[in-house]
Design an enzyme around this catalytic site. Structure first.
Site, short mmCIF file in Angstrom:
data_model
loop_
_atom_site.label_atom_id
_atom_site.label_comp_id
_atom_site.label_asym_id
_atom_site.label_seq_id
_atom_site.Cartn_x
_atom_site.Cartn_y
_atom_site.Cartn_z
CG PHE A 133 -1.99 0.96 1.26
CD1 PHE A 133 -3.17 0.73 0.58
CD2 PHE A 133 -1.86 2.16 1.95
CE1 PHE A 133 -4.20 1.64 0.59
CE2 PHE A 133 -2.89 3.08 1.97
CZ PHE A 133 -4.06 2.83 1.29
CG ASP A 202 -0.32 -2.32 7.34
OD1 ASP A 202 -1.41 -2.59 7.87
OD2 ASP A 202 -0.08 -1.23 6.78
CE1 TYR A 227 -9.58 3.21 6.57
CE2 TYR A 227 -8.62 4.36 8.44
CZ TYR A 227 -8.54 3.94 7.13
OH TYR A 227 -7.44 4.23 6.39
CE LYS A 228 -8.03 0.09 4.91
NZ LYS A 228 -6.58 0.03 4.70
NE ARG A 390 -10.18 -2.65 -2.93
CZ ARG A 390 -9.63 -2.08 -1.86
NH1 ARG A 390 -8.48 -2.53 -1.41
NH2 ARG A 390 -10.20 -1.06 -1.26
C1 LIG Z 1 -5.94 1.18 4.63
C2 LIG Z 1 -4.46 1.03 4.78
C3 LIG Z 1 -3.71 2.00 5.42
C4 LIG Z 1 -4.40 3.23 5.92
O1 LIG Z 1 -3.54 4.12 6.54
P1 LIG Z 1 -4.16 5.44 7.21
O2 LIG Z 1 -3.04 5.99 7.97
O3 LIG Z 1 -5.34 5.03 8.01
O4 LIG Z 1 -4.62 6.33 6.11
C5 LIG Z 1 -2.35 1.79 5.59
N1 LIG Z 1 -1.76 0.67 5.11
C6 LIG Z 1 -2.47 -0.30 4.48
C7 LIG Z 1 -1.79 -1.51 3.98
C8 LIG Z 1 -3.83 -0.13 4.29
O5 LIG Z 1 -4.54 -1.06 3.64
#
Ligand SMILES: *Cc1c(COP(=O)(O)O)cnc(C)c1O
Length: 431
Positions: A133, A202, A227-228, A390
């Site tokens: 990401f 992560d 939040y996911k 997705r």
């Molecule tokens: C959703 C996601 C993030 C989100 O990071 P924020 O700091 O909340 O914006 C980070 N890393 C991965 C792999 C994600 O899927």
């Protein structure tokens, strides 16, 4: 031998027999929405509005500053952290809730680099996956520059062979946000340790999505998103974990007062708190953390029904169903799954690569107009980085009929080329 694809009635029968089905009642789902985007933003727990109201009206409005003690605001990072710990194979006291995923990654990656290079100063490499990401890559780029290290990005199948004594930290997202491909955390952690490297995981697409066993894997550091799959609400605080062997003696770089051993003695000099509390920085986001707790509770409610293992079994059944249905009903349109067919390598989503003649963004807009909410992730259009449709599966509330209905709408949007309508071409800021 091929078997006929399941009918909608077959799917309704699966739902009727599903012991997890009652968990759906924990959520307020808008009518007419078939929500397959819980991997981006989980749906709202039915308890969230009253909780937010109580925190604002009573705890803040009436309790005012007294609520730091009387309503337990000051221990929210630990209380919600202990609940998340149950979902990720961590012990009580090992997880704290704080800040965002990006900020927590900065803390643990910096801590890991410091630790690894204290033991072996010659190690210069942060090893990660090219399609990680972007925020993870950006944070790693910044830290590499600050630590005189370098970020090496490889394809997933090259990770094991590129792990050698040059590597200080292996930084991976366990489930890839684009493809839904899942790494073997235990195997890669063991491999990293064998060459003397540390691991940072992560869990953005793992926590609440798949069973995770951080201590079982012997991982070093982990972070994850609220939040996911944890259903904590937009911009919910994130979480951070460090293995007990590291937690107490590595200082993270954002040395704020909430991570101090004694914040309310107002010392001039920083002294880190004893355990994971040192991974806090500033004042907790009380409203956000309170609502996140409602979301985490929706997952803990599955514990008497088999917990994450039971949710995982349903998640795989849902993703198997969508793969079979797409193969049976959309084959003519050239959509190709980039999500691994093997269960051991699959997270809780399915991503379909669009052939060049299909505008995936417009297809998703047409689906959303009909109430089927997934999302679109742009690639560069090459076979290696295709544009993706997705769909995330959250077995707490996704039903088998939802998957069947979603593929019905997808097939119809493709068969009628409805996505070609001009109103689906306009790109909004967030896809
Ligand atoms: C959703 C996601 C993030 C989100 O990071 P924020 O700091 O909340 O914006 C980070 N890393 C991965 C792999 C994600 O899927």
């Amino acid at each position: 031998m091929t078997t006929a694809p399941l009918t909608r009635d077959d799917c309704a029968a699966l739902d009727a027999a599903d012991p997890l089905a009652p968990l759906r009642d924990q959520f307020t789902l808008p009518p007419g929405v078939n929500y397959l985007d819980g991997n981006s933003l989980g749906v709202m727990p039915a308890t969230a509005p009253a909780r937010a109201q109580a925190v604002v009206q009573q705890e803040w409005g009436e309790g005012l500053i007294r609520s730091w003690n009387s309503a337990g605001w000051i221990t929210l990072p630990q209380r919600v952290g202990d609940k998340i710990a149950r979902l990720v194979g961590a012990a009580p006291g090992e997880v704290v809730v704080a800040d965002s995923t990006s900020v927590n990654l900065f803390k643990v990656l910096s801590a890991a680099l410091t630790l690894a290079r204290r033991q072996a100063p010659g190690r210069r490499v942060i090893l990660s996956e090219r399609s990680n990401f972007p925020t993870d890559l950006y944070i790693a780029q910044s830290l590499a520059a600050q630590h005189g290290a370098e970020l090496e990005l490889v394809a997933p199948e090259q990770i094991a062979e590129r792990l050698d004594e040059r590597v200080a930290v292996l930084m991976l997202t366990q489930v890839n946000y684009r493809t839904g491909a899942m790494h073997d955390m235990a195997a890669l952690t063991a491999r990293a340790h064998a060459v003397g490297a540390l691991t940072v995981w992560d869990l953005a697409h793992s926590a609440g999505a798949i069973p995770v066993d951080l201590n079982g894997a012997g991982a070093d550091f982990a972070i994850g998103c609220g939040y996911k799959y944890l259903n904590g609400g937009p911009g919910a605080p994130a979480f951070v974990w460090a293995h007990a062997r590291h937690a107490a003696h590595i200082e993270q770089p954002l040395s704020g007062w909430m991570g101090h051993a004694s914040p309310f003695t107002f010392d001039t000099a920083y002294r880190p708190a004893a355990g994971m509390a040192r991974y806090l920085c500033g004042t907790p986001s009380v409203i956000g953390m309170s609502v996140l707790e409602c979301g985490v509770d929706t997952l803990l409610a599955a514990e008497p029904l088999g917990g994450m293992a039971a949710l995982r079994a349903k998640s795989l059944a849902l993703s198997d169903l969508v793969l079979a249905q797409v193969a049976a009903r959309c084959a003519a349109h050239g959509l190709r799954s980039v999500t691994p067919a093997e269960h051991a390598h699959r997270g809780s989503q399915v991503s379909l690569a669009c052939p060049p003649e299909l505008d995936g963004y417009a297809v998703m807009q047409a689906l959303i107009e009909q109430g089927v909410v997934g999302d679109f992730r742009a690639g560069d259009g090459t076979p290696e980085q295709p544009h993706l449709l997705r769909f995330g599966f959250t077995p707490l509330y996704t039903r088998f009929v939802d998957v069947h209905d979603a593929v019905t709408v997808l097939a119809q949007v493709l068969d009628t080329a409805a996505w070609r309508a001009p109103r689906f071409q306009h790109k909004a800021a967030v896809t």
